[in-house]
Design a protein around this motif. Sequence first.
Motif, PDB file in Angstrom:
ATOM      1  N   TRP A 110       0.796  -1.231   0.000  1.00  0.00           N
ATOM      2  CA  TRP A 110       0.000   0.000   0.000  1.00  0.00           C
ATOM      3  C   TRP A 110       0.828   1.281   0.000  1.00  0.00           C
ATOM      4  N   ASN A 111       2.145   1.206   0.005  1.00  0.00           N
ATOM      5  CA  ASN A 111       2.944   2.429  -0.100  1.00  0.00           C
ATOM      6  C   ASN A 111       3.477   2.635  -1.504  1.00  0.00           C
ATOM      7  N   LYS A 112       2.763   2.071  -2.471  1.00  0.00           N
ATOM      8  CA  LYS A 112       3.135   2.176  -3.885  1.00  0.00           C
ATOM      9  C   LYS A 112       1.871   2.159  -4.745  1.00  0.00           C
ATOM     10  N   VAL A 113       1.984   2.711  -5.954  1.00  0.00           N
ATOM     11  CA  VAL A 113       0.969   2.477  -6.987  1.00  0.00           C
ATOM     12  C   VAL A 113       1.675   1.829  -8.175  1.00  0.00           C
ATOM     13  N   TYR A 114       0.917   1.051  -8.942  1.00  0.00           N
ATOM     14  CA  TYR A 114       1.495   0.198  -9.972  1.00  0.00           C
ATOM     15  C   TYR A 114       0.775   0.432 -11.297  1.00  0.00           C
ATOM     16  N   ARG A 115       1.547   0.600 -12.355  1.00  0.00           N
ATOM     17  CA  ARG A 115       0.926   0.774 -13.672  1.00  0.00           C
ATOM     18  C   ARG A 115       0.219  -0.523 -14.042  1.00  0.00           C
ATOM     19  N   ARG A 116      -1.067  -0.416 -14.363  1.00  0.00           N
ATOM     20  CA  ARG A 116      -1.903  -1.606 -14.536  1.00  0.00           C
ATOM     21  C   ARG A 116      -1.403  -2.488 -15.667  1.00  0.00           C
ATOM     22  N   ASP A 117      -1.018  -1.909 -16.800  1.00  0.00           N
ATOM     23  CA  ASP A 117      -0.577  -2.761 -17.911  1.00  0.00           C
ATOM     24  C   ASP A 117       0.739  -3.480 -17.573  1.00  0.00           C
ATOM     25  N   PHE A 118       1.567  -2.885 -16.709  1.00  0.00           N
ATOM     26  CA  PHE A 118       2.783  -3.560 -16.227  1.00  0.00           C
ATOM     27  C   PHE A 118       2.407  -4.769 -15.373  1.00  0.00           C
ATOM     28  N   VAL A 119       1.453  -4.608 -14.481  1.00  0.00           N
ATOM     29  CA  VAL A 119       1.010  -5.707 -13.622  1.00  0.00           C
ATOM     30  C   VAL A 119       0.392  -6.826 -14.455  1.00  0.00           C
ATOM     31  N   GLU A 120      -0.451  -6.464 -15.415  1.00  0.00           N
ATOM     32  CA  GLU A 120      -1.125  -7.469 -16.235  1.00  0.00           C
ATOM     33  C   GLU A 120      -0.145  -8.196 -17.144  1.00  0.00           C
ATOM     34  N   ARG A 121       0.843  -7.467 -17.655  1.00  0.00           N
ATOM     35  CA  ARG A 121       1.817  -8.084 -18.559  1.00  0.00           C
ATOM     36  C   ARG A 121       2.638  -9.150 -17.830  1.00  0.00           C
ATOM     37  N   HIS A 122       2.954  -8.900 -16.581  1.00  0.00           N
ATOM     38  CA  HIS A 122       3.759  -9.849 -15.806  1.00  0.00           C
ATOM     39  C   HIS A 122       2.904 -10.864 -15.062  1.00  0.00           C
ATOM     40  N   GLY A 123       1.591 -10.667 -15.032  1.00  0.00           N
ATOM     41  CA  GLY A 123       0.713 -11.611 -14.364  1.00  0.00           C
ATOM     42  C   GLY A 123       0.865 -11.643 -12.854  1.00  0.00           C
ATOM     43  N   PHE A 124       1.209 -10.510 -12.255  1.00  0.00           N
ATOM     44  CA  PHE A 124       1.381 -10.462 -10.802  1.00  0.00           C
ATOM     45  C   PHE A 124       0.033 -10.674 -10.108  1.00  0.00           C
ATOM     46  N   ALA A 125       0.049 -11.433  -9.020  1.00  0.00           N
ATOM     47  CA  ALA A 125      -1.153 -11.675  -8.232  1.00  0.00           C
ATOM     48  C   ALA A 125      -0.730 -11.974  -6.795  1.00  0.00           C
ATOM     49  N   PHE A 126      -1.692 -11.873  -5.900  1.00  0.00           N
ATOM     50  CA  PHE A 126      -1.421 -12.105  -4.488  1.00  0.00           C
ATOM     51  C   PHE A 126      -1.720 -13.549  -4.118  1.00  0.00           C
ATOM     52  N   PRO A 127      -0.844 -14.167  -3.311  1.00  0.00           N
ATOM     53  CA  PRO A 127      -1.102 -15.528  -2.852  1.00  0.00           C
ATOM     54  C   PRO A 127      -1.969 -15.509  -1.596  1.00  0.00           C
ATOM     55  N   PRO A 128      -2.482 -16.654  -1.181  1.00  0.00           N
ATOM     56  CA  PRO A 128      -3.211 -16.715   0.094  1.00  0.00           C
ATOM     57  C   PRO A 128      -2.237 -16.689   1.268  1.00  0.00           C
ATOM     58  N   GLY A 129      -2.784 -16.507   2.470  1.00  0.00           N
ATOM     59  CA  GLY A 129      -1.981 -16.628   3.677  1.00  0.00           C
ATOM     60  C   GLY A 129      -1.457 -15.308   4.214  1.00  0.00           C
ATOM     61  N   TYR A 130      -0.795 -15.409   5.384  1.00  0.00           N
ATOM     62  CA  TYR A 130      -0.128 -14.250   5.979  1.00  0.00           C
ATOM     63  C   TYR A 130       1.066 -13.844   5.105  1.00  0.00           C
ATOM     64  N   TYR A 131       1.493 -12.605   5.281  1.00  0.00           N
ATOM     65  CA  TYR A 131       2.680 -12.057   4.602  1.00  0.00           C
ATOM     66  C   TYR A 131       2.537 -12.109   3.084  1.00  0.00           C
ATOM     67  N   GLU A 132       1.301 -11.907   2.629  1.00  0.00           N
ATOM     68  CA  GLU A 132       1.034 -11.990   1.187  1.00  0.00           C
ATOM     69  C   GLU A 132       1.684 -10.854   0.406  1.00  0.00           C
ATOM     70  N   ASP A 133       2.091  -9.781   1.075  1.00  0.00           N
ATOM     71  CA  ASP A 133       2.762  -8.682   0.376  1.00  0.00           C
ATOM     72  C   ASP A 133       4.159  -9.063  -0.102  1.00  0.00           C
ATOM     73  N   THR A 134       4.796 -10.026   0.600  1.00  0.00           N
ATOM     74  CA  THR A 134       6.193 -10.359   0.296  1.00  0.00           C
ATOM     75  C   THR A 134       6.374 -10.890  -1.123  1.00  0.00           C
ATOM     76  N   PRO A 135       5.630 -11.929  -1.569  1.00  0.00           N
ATOM     77  CA  PRO A 135       5.837 -12.437  -2.930  1.00  0.00           C
ATOM     78  C   PRO A 135       5.220 -11.554  -4.016  1.00  0.00           C
ATOM     79  N   TRP A 136       4.576 -10.470  -3.624  1.00  0.00           N
ATOM     80  CA  TRP A 136       4.147  -9.461  -4.598  1.00  0.00           C
ATOM     81  C   TRP A 136       5.224  -8.392  -4.734  1.00  0.00           C
ATOM     82  N   THR A 137       5.642  -7.837  -3.606  1.00  0.00           N
ATOM     83  CA  THR A 137       6.463  -6.636  -3.634  1.00  0.00           C
ATOM     84  C   THR A 137       7.850  -6.881  -4.209  1.00  0.00           C
ATOM     85  N   PHE A 138       8.523  -7.936  -3.766  1.00  0.00           N
ATOM     86  CA  PHE A 138       9.881  -8.167  -4.276  1.00  0.00           C
ATOM     87  C   PHE A 138       9.886  -8.438  -5.785  1.00  0.00           C
ATOM     88  N   PRO A 139       9.067  -9.355  -6.300  1.00  0.00           N
ATOM     89  CA  PRO A 139       9.060  -9.545  -7.756  1.00  0.00           C
ATOM     90  C   PRO A 139       8.687  -8.291  -8.534  1.00  0.00           C
TER      91      PRO A 139
END
Length: 740
Positions: free
Chosen positions: A163-192
């Motif tokens: 939540w301390n960032k905004v992301y260009r939508r076409d960049f997110v869609e092109r790479h297929g980024f998505a959130f996993p289930p569970g605690y600490y779900e920000d980690t495998p989103w933010t680093f990649p």
Amino acid sequence: MPRFSIILPCYKVQGFLRECLDSVLGQSFRDIEVIAVDDRSPDGCGAILDEYAARDARVKAVHLPENVGLGRARNAGMPHATGDYLFFLDSDDTLTPGALRAMADRLAGTGDPDVLIFDYVRTYWWGGTRRNALAPVLGAAADAGTFTAAERPEVLDLLMVVWNKVYRRDFVERHGFAFPPGYYEDTPWTFPVMLSAGRMAALDRVCVEYRQRRQGNILSTTSRKHFDIHEQYERVFAYLDDHPELHTWRGFLHAKMAEHCLDILAKPDRLPPSDKGEFFRRTAEMFRTHKPDGLTVAEEHRVLEGGYAGYVARRQAARAGRALERRAERVRAVAAGRVRRARSALLVRRPLDPDLAVYSAFSHRGVLGDPAAIHRAAREVAPRMRGVWVVKDEETAALLPPDVEHVLLGSAAYERVTARATYFVNNVNWPGGLTKRPGTVHIHTHQGTPLKYMGADLLGKPGARHGLDVPKMLWRADRWDYSLVANRHSELVWERAFPCHFTSLRSGSPRNDVLVNAGPGAGAGTRARLGIPEDHTVVLYAPTRREYRRGGHVERIDLARFAGDLGDGHTLVVRLHPSLAGGHARGMGLTDLHRRGVLVDATDEPHVEELMLASDVLVTDYSALMFDYANLDRPIVIHADDWTAYAASRGAYFDITAEPPGHVSRTYRELAWLFASGTWRDQEGGRLRAAFRERFCEYDDGRAAERVVRTLMLGEEAWTPGRVSLPSPAACDHDVLTTS
């Protein structure tokens, strides 16, 4: 297509949800859509979302048939997004005023990068606030324009949340980024995301108020769900495996994983005690599995190369070591106190030095204010006198002029100087440990003419005296011999607010001598140094702090709007109250606007009189600066949109809106009109200013500093202009020295 798609997952936040939505929908930047996802919340969140969606077409409520958790609720909102940028805001947090406008401006100014990183402030349930400790990293990154993670790896040390960032939508869609289930779900989103971004930018501005709930933060609860961190980092390493171009980041992420897991393990309230051994072993296994060949492991992470028993023993040894160090520190403190008392007992037996004066200002922050003016005058009038300044630390000492003698507060040199000095000049009280010796002369200069309640008058204002020990303040004021005043109003107030044994000296304010004696081009050098064009009208905006808000900062004016409404040929210079200079107030847009050249942030300028000389008009609310500024006979505008609240919370000695130094505005619209119409400098404003000057600049004749030196330090009763009548030793309390 809107600029921002704000995705808002909601679960059991009905008490905070309206505040969150209002902070978003009330933004001045309106080109947004809000996709609010009801994650099958058992409370009233769904109904609140439907209510907002019914009255604002920008809100779309999405109701999930079952609870899926924070990460997958965000995923559920993404297919509905049509905006240029995705913004995942937590529904118990809020946006700061003007945040979206600042983001939009920064994105446009950096050519629409893949990711924009911005700042936040923690807001606590008890009312406290704390800005991100790594805010300087954002400032440096903002200066760099656009960058990649490889070019500025320090941005990966910022809080790894979504939540301390905004992301260009076409960049997110092109790479297929998505959130996993569970605690600490920000980690495998933010680093990649950050490692894959081709262009990132930073906005050095507080945009999100990150609510620290007393209860309810799932990451602060005791649960086996904290084991999810291992699976989340496995996802991060899997992403590296799928992207060979990112292989060089493996060592960095290996260390981040170790740091993150050890931090969870060290927290006493995260894992059940019976599960800690298992958590350690799983962390150690992952540490071995993903360690790159040839990597040198950091010392603090080597514990993962051993067993759990070794980890526990190391933790116990560290705790025991800290306990021993604390015990040793207490012993050293006791011994140092005894030495200090013995040294002080010897020093006070030595005679006072009649030519030694000790100065301090604003709690030992440098050569400033009235004490600085008196020090300069003493150098000219009484060169035989030795003046020594007390400063708080080496950093402050490094900023002093090279020819200024100084001592550090609490040092042996400080004790030697204060034990022998005859004159003590300060605009705040000296520390309680300083004993007033017979024969010493304490000159208290204050910090200006009082509008708000001070001293003993604060006893009736519990909110305003929060953190102040009024009896101790008065006990320290008992050391005053002389109280300097610039007008009869101040004289009466100080004698009421500080019922102590002192004599009022109708000297004028020494720091105002430079204003009274200023020539036509006195502010030109400051204008040039600040980069202000010579032909610009300079508007100095100097708001004060508020007692009805914890932390003191209340954003009364949209500064970007005000600067724009002033128009071409104007420069807005902003100086926050010194007590707000180190807090998050600077990050609420001021730093960013200064960087973009929208205005000049002069909060750190040490000498406010230089800013006054460089300006053409002062805009303030209730700052004591107005009384000093009136000496320049330049227009003053009072923006009093919260006068009733301010006067009720802090207390005021008179109604500044009824007896102002110029025009008064009570809304932003009125303030903007005063400048757009030119009314700010009309004859009525001049008439009000003349009456104000007659009342509050009564003794400011440009000779105040010299008057203090000659009458109080040199004892020149016959000094002119004006004869000074010194009181006899038997004079009663609150005598007044008058000039004739």
